[in-house]
Design an enzyme around this catalytic site. Structure first.
Site, PDB file in Angstrom:
ATOM      1  N   ASP A 170      36.183  36.779  41.330  1.00  0.00           N
ATOM      2  CA  ASP A 170      36.337  37.533  42.640  1.00  0.00           C
ATOM      3  C   ASP A 170      34.990  38.439  42.812  1.00  0.00           C
ATOM      4  OD1 ASP A 170      38.673  36.427  42.235  1.00  0.00           O
ATOM      5  OD2 ASP A 170      39.917  38.062  42.572  1.00  0.00           O
ATOM      6  N   GLU A 408      43.058  39.872  29.715  1.00  0.00           N
ATOM      7  CA  GLU A 408      42.495  39.086  30.771  1.00  0.00           C
ATOM      8  C   GLU A 408      41.100  38.955  30.544  1.00  0.00           C
ATOM      9  OE1 GLU A 408      42.882  41.623  34.275  1.00  0.00           O
ATOM     10  OE2 GLU A 408      42.410  39.671  35.547  1.00  0.00           O
TER      11      GLU A 408
HETATM   12  C1  2M8 Z   1      42.145  37.748  39.966  1.00  0.00           C
HETATM   13  O1  2M8 Z   1      42.264  37.568  41.331  1.00  0.00           O
HETATM   14  C2  2M8 Z   1      43.081  38.411  41.930  1.00  0.00           C
HETATM   15  C3  2M8 Z   1      42.909  37.877  43.714  1.00  0.00           C
HETATM   16  O2  2M8 Z   1      43.225  36.476  43.715  1.00  0.00           O
HETATM   17  C4  2M8 Z   1      43.324  39.910  42.091  1.00  0.00           C
HETATM   18  O3  2M8 Z   1      42.276  40.625  41.481  1.00  0.00           O
HETATM   19  O4  2M8 Z   1      44.114  40.394  42.428  1.00  0.00           O
HETATM   20  C5  2M8 Z   1      40.965  36.593  39.695  1.00  0.00           C
HETATM   21  O5  2M8 Z   1      40.349  36.889  38.226  1.00  0.00           O
HETATM   22  C6  2M8 Z   1      41.218  35.234  39.837  1.00  0.00           C
HETATM   23  O6  2M8 Z   1      40.370  34.323  39.414  1.00  0.00           O
HETATM   24  C7  2M8 Z   1      42.659  35.064  38.979  1.00  0.00           C
HETATM   25  O7  2M8 Z   1      43.163  33.514  39.421  1.00  0.00           O
HETATM   26  C8  2M8 Z   1      43.831  35.942  39.387  1.00  0.00           C
HETATM   27  C9  2M8 Z   1      44.847  35.850  38.575  1.00  0.00           C
HETATM   28  O8  2M8 Z   1      44.946  35.728  37.328  1.00  0.00           O
HETATM   29  O9  2M8 Z   1      43.315  37.379  39.158  1.00  0.00           O
END
Ligand code: 2M8
Length: 445
Positions: A170, A408
């Protein structure tokens, strides 16, 4: 934690994050279904509960839009304390939309690659689950076709992304310049929720988050229709990593179509996408002077000169020739100023080069090590015979989860865990490595 403890711990975590037919990426920070998370999670599940892995894929594909897109966030149980909630996207009732509440964006299409791996490890499922596999293959075909056509802004067949969230990485520094050029207009009222469970300095900066919201607002004003999105979204990029993941997934989709004896016309269409991508990929993304793959900003009309982990992902798709692969490994992967462990880092693989000005070892996507990135890059390195480098990435990833648990992401300097806890794909991919039985990668770091 020893490896013997690691597998049951990882399996328990996936069971705990099971929301009924899908797995939350983390119980607090991400309580819905995310597209590439669920695909990678299915790979881990398949090692100990194949029917549950199929259920994960079924739920993901049940949210496919009528135009073919498979959305990036799916809200099977409606809203939670996550921002954005489903209604924020204004995707309900769109004629080309889907029947399950979802975002209006997509994410890296790793599913075909994962499905192939699951089938290769469980060959009986081609007869036992034949009908469902055909449904999966058709849905994936429709999704890839949508990517190569509805998201083709320049006739190359390379999909473009309209929001950094589509890249999965992101707020990677590779997007921050293109984002700076976006002027956030008047924003709809919103309240960030992502710092409730994770430290502020490990999350995107306020100015970047405002632009994320502005882009969502623009998408909903354009009713998520692809032509207006391509014409008017202020952020429009071709992502080398996303295009490489799609190319690898096209290869795996072709294998799937052949294995399931699909009509020749389907196979030929996929072969056509493969040939087109091969013909244009290097011309678009390869920087001969720096020996790097760089993303392309369609709005600014040029490559984005930022060195991030995305540069290694084309290896996964077999796109670089041997000379370019060697340059990626020798000049960058083994270079301690950029990615290799050295004085200022102990673990691979940082998500941005350590000598990039916006490198930040604890901030989300700006430097930390991600387990799924080590998985993707190690698969690519193996494809080219760089076994020692691939093993080192797997060894580091396993050392991190053993020491810090399934986080994460991790600080590459000392390996401390960051971001959300109880993280599903970190558990699922540890299961994949350990249950595949690759002995040499199990040694303690
Ligand atoms: C993160 O993305 C979400 C938005 O889609 C967030 O920050 O709220 C990213 O690391 C993405 O790649 C990942 O799929 C998601 C859930 O792990 O988190």
């Amino acid at each position: 934690m020893t490896d013997n403890d690691l597998i049951p711990h990882a399996q328990t975590l996936l069971r705990q994050n099971d929301a009924g037919g899908f797995t939350k990426p983390s119980p607090t920070q991400y309580p819905h279904l995310w597209n590439w998370d669920s695909a990678l999670i299915a790979l881990g599940l398949a090692h100990f509960d194949l029917p549950r892995a199929f259920a994960e894929i079924r739920t993901l594909l049940s949210a496919q839009w009528r135009d073919g897109m498979v959305p990036h966030i799916i809200y099977p149980h409606g809203a939670s304390d996550y921002f954005p909630p489903p209604e924020f996207w204004q995707t309900a009732g769109l004629p080309h939309g889907g029947d399950v509440p979802s975002s209006g964006l997509t994410q890296p299409p790793v599913l075909a690659t994962i499905l192939r791996k699951i089938i290769e490890a469980n060959p009986d499922c081609t007869t036992q689950n034949a009908t469902e596999l055909l449904q999966f293959a058709h849905a994936i075909f429709k999704w890839h076709k949508w990517l190569h056509t509805a998201r083709d802004a320049d006739g190359s067949g390379l999909p473009c992304l309209i929001h950094p969230w589509e890249s999965g990485t992101d707020n990677s520094p590779r997007w921050l310049h293109a984002l700076d050029a976006v002027t956030p207009g008047e924003l709809p009222p919103f309240k960030r929720k992502d710092m409730q469970h994770v430290a502020t300095d490990e999350r995107p900066r306020p100015q970047d988050y405002e632009r994320f919201v502005h882009l969502i607002n623009t998408g909903r004003q354009l009713k998520w229709e692809h032509k207006p999105l391509l014409d008017e979204m202020p952020f429009l990029v071709q992502d080398a990593m996303f295009c490489a993941i799609l190319h690898r997934a096209d290869e795996d989709l072709l294998w799937l179509a052949q294995t399931l004896a699909q009509p020749k016309a389907i196979c030929q269409e996929v072969e056509g996408w493969l040939a087109r991508t091969r013909a244009v990929f290097d011309a678009r993304f390869w920087d001969e002077e720096r020996g790097l793959y760089l993303d392309y900003d369609l709005r600014a009309g040029g490559r984005i000169p930022v060195n991030t982990i995305a540069t290694f992902v084309p290896l996964l798709a077999g796109l670089p020739d041997a000379g370019k692969a060697a340059r990626l490994v020798q000049e960058h992967l083994r270079n301690a100023d950029e990615y290799a462990p050295g004085e200022n880092s102990a673990f691979g693989l940082p998500s941005a080069a350590k000598n990039e000005p916006l490198y930040a070892p604890r901030r989300y996507w700006c430097g930390p090590v991600w387990i799924q990135m080590n998985w993707l890059v190690s698969e690519g390195l193996r494809r080219y015979g760089y076994t020692a480098e691939a093993d080192a990435l797997v060894r580091d990833a396993l050392a991190l989860v053993r020491r810090e648990g399934f986080r994460e992401y991790y600080d590459p300097r000392d390996g401390s865990g960051c971001g959300a806890k109880q993280f599903s794909w970190s558990a699922a991919l540890a299961i994949d490595w350990l249950m595949r039985g690759n002995k040499e990668i199990r040694e303690e770091k």
